[in-house]
Design a protein around this motif. Structure first.
Motif, PDB file in Angstrom:
ATOM      1  N   CYS A  19      -8.191  28.330 -40.746  1.00 47.54           N
ATOM      2  CA  CYS A  19      -8.946  29.920 -40.183  1.00 47.54           C
ATOM      3  C   CYS A  19     -10.620  29.447 -40.561  1.00 47.54           C
ATOM      4  N   THR A  20     -10.787  28.875 -41.749  1.00 47.26           N
ATOM      5  CA  THR A  20     -12.105  28.713 -42.070  1.00 47.26           C
ATOM      6  C   THR A  20     -13.092  28.040 -40.946  1.00 47.26           C
ATOM      7  N   GLU A  21     -12.403  26.744 -40.755  1.00 51.73           N
ATOM      8  CA  GLU A  21     -12.821  26.058 -39.642  1.00 51.73           C
ATOM      9  C   GLU A  21     -13.259  26.655 -38.361  1.00 51.73           C
ATOM     10  N   ALA A  22     -12.165  27.335 -37.832  1.00 50.06           N
ATOM     11  CA  ALA A  22     -12.284  28.188 -36.546  1.00 50.06           C
ATOM     12  C   ALA A  22     -13.465  29.244 -36.820  1.00 50.06           C
ATOM     13  N   VAL A  23     -13.625  30.028 -37.896  1.00 51.51           N
ATOM     14  CA  VAL A  23     -14.871  30.790 -37.856  1.00 51.51           C
ATOM     15  C   VAL A  23     -16.018  30.039 -37.651  1.00 51.51           C
ATOM     16  N   PHE A  24     -16.047  29.079 -38.601  1.00 52.86           N
ATOM     17  CA  PHE A  24     -17.619  28.243 -38.487  1.00 52.86           C
ATOM     18  C   PHE A  24     -17.817  27.475 -37.036  1.00 52.86           C
ATOM     19  N   ALA A  25     -16.579  27.070 -36.762  1.00 50.72           N
ATOM     20  CA  ALA A  25     -17.005  26.248 -35.215  1.00 50.72           C
ATOM     21  C   ALA A  25     -17.294  27.163 -34.179  1.00 50.72           C
ATOM     22  N   ALA A  26     -17.252  28.427 -34.364  1.00 46.35           N
ATOM     23  CA  ALA A  26     -17.525  29.336 -33.363  1.00 46.35           C
ATOM     24  C   ALA A  26     -18.894  29.761 -33.211  1.00 46.35           C
ATOM     25  N   LEU A  27     -19.732  29.419 -34.343  1.00 43.55           N
ATOM     26  CA  LEU A  27     -21.170  29.621 -34.772  1.00 43.55           C
ATOM     27  C   LEU A  27     -22.056  28.858 -34.175  1.00 43.55           C
ATOM     28  N   ARG A  28     -23.377  29.280 -33.416  1.00 40.75           N
ATOM     29  CA  ARG A  28     -24.366  28.511 -32.862  1.00 40.75           C
ATOM     30  C   ARG A  28     -25.047  28.187 -34.388  1.00 40.75           C
ATOM     31  N   GLY A  29     -25.532  26.900 -34.144  1.00 35.22           N
ATOM     32  CA  GLY A  29     -26.467  26.506 -35.331  1.00 35.22           C
ATOM     33  C   GLY A  29     -25.411  25.530 -36.446  1.00 35.22           C
ATOM     34  N   VAL A  30     -24.113  25.557 -36.127  1.00 35.85           N
ATOM     35  CA  VAL A  30     -23.340  24.821 -36.859  1.00 35.85           C
ATOM     36  C   VAL A  30     -23.470  23.231 -36.201  1.00 35.85           C
ATOM     37  N   THR A  31     -23.939  22.243 -36.898  1.00 34.87           N
ATOM     38  CA  THR A  31     -23.956  20.914 -36.285  1.00 34.87           C
ATOM     39  C   THR A  31     -22.895  20.012 -36.297  1.00 34.87           C
ATOM     40  N   TYR A 135      -7.570  22.936 -35.168  1.00 39.84           N
ATOM     41  CA  TYR A 135      -6.344  23.621 -35.131  1.00 39.84           C
ATOM     42  C   TYR A 135      -6.456  25.014 -33.993  1.00 39.84           C
ATOM     43  N   ALA A 136      -7.410  25.611 -34.380  1.00 34.64           N
ATOM     44  CA  ALA A 136      -7.274  26.952 -33.488  1.00 34.64           C
ATOM     45  C   ALA A 136      -7.529  26.770 -32.136  1.00 34.64           C
ATOM     46  N   ALA A 137      -8.368  25.818 -31.839  1.00 33.17           N
ATOM     47  CA  ALA A 137      -8.689  25.273 -30.530  1.00 33.17           C
ATOM     48  C   ALA A 137      -7.333  24.754 -29.695  1.00 33.17           C
ATOM     49  N   ARG A 138      -6.671  23.682 -30.271  1.00 34.46           N
ATOM     50  CA  ARG A 138      -5.613  23.235 -30.007  1.00 34.46           C
ATOM     51  C   ARG A 138      -4.330  23.903 -29.984  1.00 34.46           C
ATOM     52  N   ASN A 139      -4.105  25.195 -30.568  1.00 37.00           N
ATOM     53  CA  ASN A 139      -3.126  25.962 -30.715  1.00 37.00           C
ATOM     54  C   ASN A 139      -3.214  27.505 -30.589  1.00 37.00           C
ATOM     55  N   ALA A 140      -4.357  27.646 -29.579  1.00 39.18           N
ATOM     56  CA  ALA A 140      -4.487  29.235 -29.180  1.00 39.18           C
ATOM     57  C   ALA A 140      -3.288  29.823 -28.714  1.00 39.18           C
ATOM     58  N   GLY A 141      -3.322  30.772 -29.157  1.00 38.34           N
ATOM     59  CA  GLY A 141      -1.737  31.819 -28.747  1.00 38.34           C
ATOM     60  C   GLY A 141      -0.711  31.585 -29.376  1.00 38.34           C
ATOM     61  N   ASN A 142      -0.768  30.606 -30.506  1.00 39.90           N
ATOM     62  CA  ASN A 142       0.413  30.431 -31.199  1.00 39.90           C
ATOM     63  C   ASN A 142       0.514  31.583 -32.350  1.00 39.90           C
ATOM     64  N   ALA A 143       1.867  31.872 -33.113  1.00 34.45           N
ATOM     65  CA  ALA A 143       1.755  32.998 -33.983  1.00 34.45           C
ATOM     66  C   ALA A 143       0.730  32.849 -35.075  1.00 34.45           C
ATOM     67  N   CYS A 145      -2.317  31.552 -35.029  1.00 38.18           N
ATOM     68  CA  CYS A 145      -3.520  31.829 -34.703  1.00 38.18           C
ATOM     69  C   CYS A 145      -3.910  33.246 -34.264  1.00 38.18           C
ATOM     70  N   THR A 146      -2.575  33.832 -33.538  1.00 35.36           N
ATOM     71  CA  THR A 146      -2.551  35.248 -33.281  1.00 35.36           C
ATOM     72  C   THR A 146      -2.769  36.128 -34.331  1.00 35.36           C
ATOM     73  N   ARG A 147      -2.178  35.840 -35.388  1.00 34.07           N
ATOM     74  CA  ARG A 147      -2.044  36.652 -36.628  1.00 34.07           C
ATOM     75  C   ARG A 147      -3.233  36.483 -37.736  1.00 34.07           C
ATOM     76  N   TYR A 148      -3.540  35.328 -37.885  1.00 34.76           N
ATOM     77  CA  TYR A 148      -4.672  35.155 -38.899  1.00 34.76           C
ATOM     78  C   TYR A 148      -5.955  34.667 -38.483  1.00 34.76           C
ATOM     79  N   ILE A 149      -6.033  33.769 -37.416  1.00 34.31           N
ATOM     80  CA  ILE A 149      -7.435  33.472 -36.720  1.00 34.31           C
ATOM     81  C   ILE A 149      -8.045  34.320 -35.715  1.00 34.31           C
ATOM     82  N   ASP A 150      -7.425  34.787 -34.819  1.00 34.56           N
ATOM     83  CA  ASP A 150      -7.853  35.594 -33.714  1.00 34.56           C
ATOM     84  C   ASP A 150      -8.562  36.813 -34.379  1.00 34.56           C
ATOM     85  N   PRO A 151      -8.081  37.750 -35.295  1.00 32.51           N
ATOM     86  CA  PRO A 151      -8.583  38.753 -35.968  1.00 32.51           C
ATOM     87  C   PRO A 151     -10.100  38.275 -36.393  1.00 32.51           C
TER      88      PRO A 151
END
Length: 171
Positions: A19-31, A135-143, A145-151
């Motif tokens: 989850c933490t990786e997905a959040v920060f991977a979505a941000l501009r400026g994370v190099t 994980y989130a990018a490679r498993n989008a749509g799984n249970a 990701c849908t429950r914890y990462i997508d929100p």
């Protein structure tokens, strides 16, 4: 010889590192972003799930990173899984630790909220198994990701749209 200073490094831990990786991977400026386990000084020397990253402070300020971190995990709950999911910001210098403590204090006062998130010195990192990276990018749509990462990503798009990468803002 390249004398350019590398972007600042910082670590964030709180919930599952997927989850933490997905959040920060979505941000501009994370190099640079690495998922794994971070250790600090005793009694926090046992590895805890976290991400280690570098960021461009001109694209995303430290105070925004800390605020996003607080809003995307149970930062006010001292639940029984805090050993594995230590709520922490791992810093690389005394100046960075002071800055993060100040940011936490300002957010806590503004939100009238006590956070369990701690500021700890970074002492070591072990990468997670490569099959779990992105994980989130490679498993989008799984249970999971849908429950914890997508929100969490939806909250980012709603509250921090100006800091979300273009491709994330259009999902």
């Amino acid at each position: 010889m390249d004398t350019e200073t590398p972007p600042p490094a910082i670590g964030f831990g709180g919930g599952c590192h997927w989850c933490t990786e997905a959040v920060f991977a979505a941000l501009r400026g994370v190099t640079e972003l690495r998922q794994g386990f971070i250790r600090s000084d005793p009694p926090d020397d046992a590895p805890s799930e976290a991400v280690l990253m570098r960021y461009d402070p001109d694209a995303i300020p430290l105070d925004v990173l800390v605020e996003i971190h607080l809003r995307t995990h149970s930062s006010a709950s001292n639940h029984k899984m805090r050993g594995k999911y230590r709520s922490a910001v791992y810093t690389f210098s005394a100046d960075q630790a002071r800055a993060v403590r100040g940011i936490l204090a300002r957010i806590s006062t503004r939100e009238e909220q006590a956070y369990v998130t701690r500021v700890l010195p970074f002492r070591g990192f072990d990468a997670s198994d490569p099959r779990y990276h992105a994980y989130a990018a490679r498993n989008a749509g799984n249970a999971f990701c849908t429950r914890y990462i997508d929100p969490k990503l939806a909250r980012l798009r709603a509250e921090y749209a100006g800091f979300v990468k273009e491709e994330e803002g259009t999902r």
